[in-house]
Motif scaffolding. Sequence first.
Motif, PDB file in Angstrom:
ATOM      1  N   GLU A  54      34.584  33.343  33.182  1.00  0.00           N
ATOM      2  CA  GLU A  54      34.887  33.414  31.758  1.00  0.00           C
ATOM      3  C   GLU A  54      35.533  34.761  31.430  1.00  0.00           C
ATOM      4  O   GLU A  54      35.256  35.771  32.075  1.00  0.00           O
ATOM      5  N   HIS A 104      36.648  29.478  25.172  1.00  0.00           N
ATOM      6  CA  HIS A 104      35.627  28.450  25.378  1.00  0.00           C
ATOM      7  C   HIS A 104      35.452  28.287  26.877  1.00  0.00           C
ATOM      8  O   HIS A 104      36.394  27.890  27.573  1.00  0.00           O
ATOM      9  N   GLU A 105      34.257  28.625  27.355  1.00  0.00           N
ATOM     10  CA  GLU A 105      33.995  28.631  28.800  1.00  0.00           C
ATOM     11  C   GLU A 105      35.043  29.509  29.479  1.00  0.00           C
ATOM     12  O   GLU A 105      35.194  30.676  29.116  1.00  0.00           O
ATOM     13  N   ASN A 106      35.797  28.979  30.447  1.00  0.00           N
ATOM     14  CA  ASN A 106      36.774  29.816  31.141  1.00  0.00           C
ATOM     15  C   ASN A 106      38.156  29.799  30.492  1.00  0.00           C
ATOM     16  O   ASN A 106      39.077  30.467  30.971  1.00  0.00           O
ATOM     17  N   TRP A 107      38.311  29.093  29.378  1.00  0.00           N
ATOM     18  CA  TRP A 107      39.619  28.964  28.728  1.00  0.00           C
ATOM     19  C   TRP A 107      39.796  29.998  27.612  1.00  0.00           C
ATOM     20  O   TRP A 107      38.851  30.339  26.906  1.00  0.00           O
ATOM     21  N   LEU A 151      41.174  20.839  23.905  1.00  0.00           N
ATOM     22  CA  LEU A 151      40.048  20.671  24.827  1.00  0.00           C
ATOM     23  C   LEU A 151      39.492  19.254  24.732  1.00  0.00           C
ATOM     24  O   LEU A 151      39.161  18.629  25.746  1.00  0.00           O
ATOM     25  N   LEU A 155      42.403  19.251  27.906  1.00  0.00           N
ATOM     26  CA  LEU A 155      43.074  20.477  28.327  1.00  0.00           C
ATOM     27  C   LEU A 155      42.675  20.901  29.730  1.00  0.00           C
ATOM     28  O   LEU A 155      43.508  21.385  30.502  1.00  0.00           O
ATOM     29  N   LYS A 156      41.403  20.727  30.090  1.00  0.00           N
ATOM     30  CA  LYS A 156      40.929  21.170  31.397  1.00  0.00           C
ATOM     31  C   LYS A 156      41.575  20.395  32.547  1.00  0.00           C
ATOM     32  O   LYS A 156      41.833  20.949  33.619  1.00  0.00           O
ATOM     33  N   GLU A 157      41.837  19.113  32.337  1.00  0.00           N
ATOM     34  CA  GLU A 157      42.370  18.269  33.399  1.00  0.00           C
ATOM     35  C   GLU A 157      43.893  18.223  33.407  1.00  0.00           C
ATOM     36  O   GLU A 157      44.519  18.112  34.465  1.00  0.00           O
ATOM     37  N   PRO A 159      46.588  20.307  31.243  1.00  0.00           N
ATOM     38  CA  PRO A 159      46.822  21.283  30.172  1.00  0.00           C
ATOM     39  C   PRO A 159      48.034  21.002  29.278  1.00  0.00           C
ATOM     40  O   PRO A 159      47.894  20.919  28.056  1.00  0.00           O
ATOM     41  N   SER A 190      45.086  29.823  28.903  1.00  0.00           N
ATOM     42  CA  SER A 190      44.838  29.990  30.338  1.00  0.00           C
ATOM     43  C   SER A 190      43.428  29.560  30.692  1.00  0.00           C
ATOM     44  O   SER A 190      42.502  29.658  29.876  1.00  0.00           O
ATOM     45  N   ASP A 191      43.277  29.139  31.962  1.00  0.00           N
ATOM     46  CA  ASP A 191      41.976  28.834  32.531  1.00  0.00           C
ATOM     47  C   ASP A 191      41.474  29.958  33.428  1.00  0.00           C
ATOM     48  O   ASP A 191      40.483  29.819  34.128  1.00  0.00           O
TER      49      ASP A 191
END
Length: 269
Positions: A54, A104-107, A151, A155-157, A159, A190-191
């Motif tokens: 994160e 949010h989390e790693n984003w 998200l 977005l995670k899968e 982007p 960004s992730d």
Amino acid sequence: MCRWAAYRGDPLYLEELVSSPAHSLIEQSHCATRAPSATNGDGFGIAWYGDRPEPGRYRDVLPAWSDCNLKSLARQIRSPLFLAHVRAATNGGTRRDNCHPFVHENWSFMHNGQIAGFDRLRRQLENMLDDRLFHARAGSTDSELLFLLALQLGLKEKPLEAMSETIAFVERLSRHLTGEALVRFTAAFSDGDVLYAVRYATDRRAPTLYAAPMGTGGGYCLVSEPLNDEADTWVEIPDGSAVVLSENGLDAALFKPDDTDAAELVAAQ
């Protein structure tokens, strides 16, 4: 309109974008040259990636030019990927929760632009969020809500596809509720591994975006306006474009909202 800068590459001190250049982000906070307003004094924020998944983050409501802590942090922190933003408020009051970047989390995510008629769309847009993301919303800006919607839409899968679907949904909903749609969207997100950016507007008047190599090892920065007067260094990213910065360097592609599923989403509201 806001101003922002982002970087991905070999670790670099934040000051090399935020405070050291002749036209640094701090300089742009009170003397922007490629925006409708020269002053971006409604707060600032930085998000950077280090040894943890994160991002770290520092935000405040002070103008960037008046915060000595920002200059001190930028001088000491080195990061291979970071986002920095100075705010000129269009939606949402001047408070820390409304300052970019949002995380949010790693984003992480930051935005320059606007959704016309946002107050009429806000409730329906918030209804799209599941409970987890709805309760993650801390501020009141259209920018944070766009991030959370992306998200929600994957977005995670996927982007860029998720961001395309998000913008398409907002446009469809706006036309459905108000009879017209105006979205101006120049954003970076960004992730922690790949840095993405999008420049797009329904009226072809998207806020500016430039790219230039920086540092060593194939690093690049993305900025709202050039950090110096070396015109040959900077390439303007065209309206309707997406940029991807990864270990493979910089790639660019066309960006167009995908309304394949937007009509169904709007009909469900």
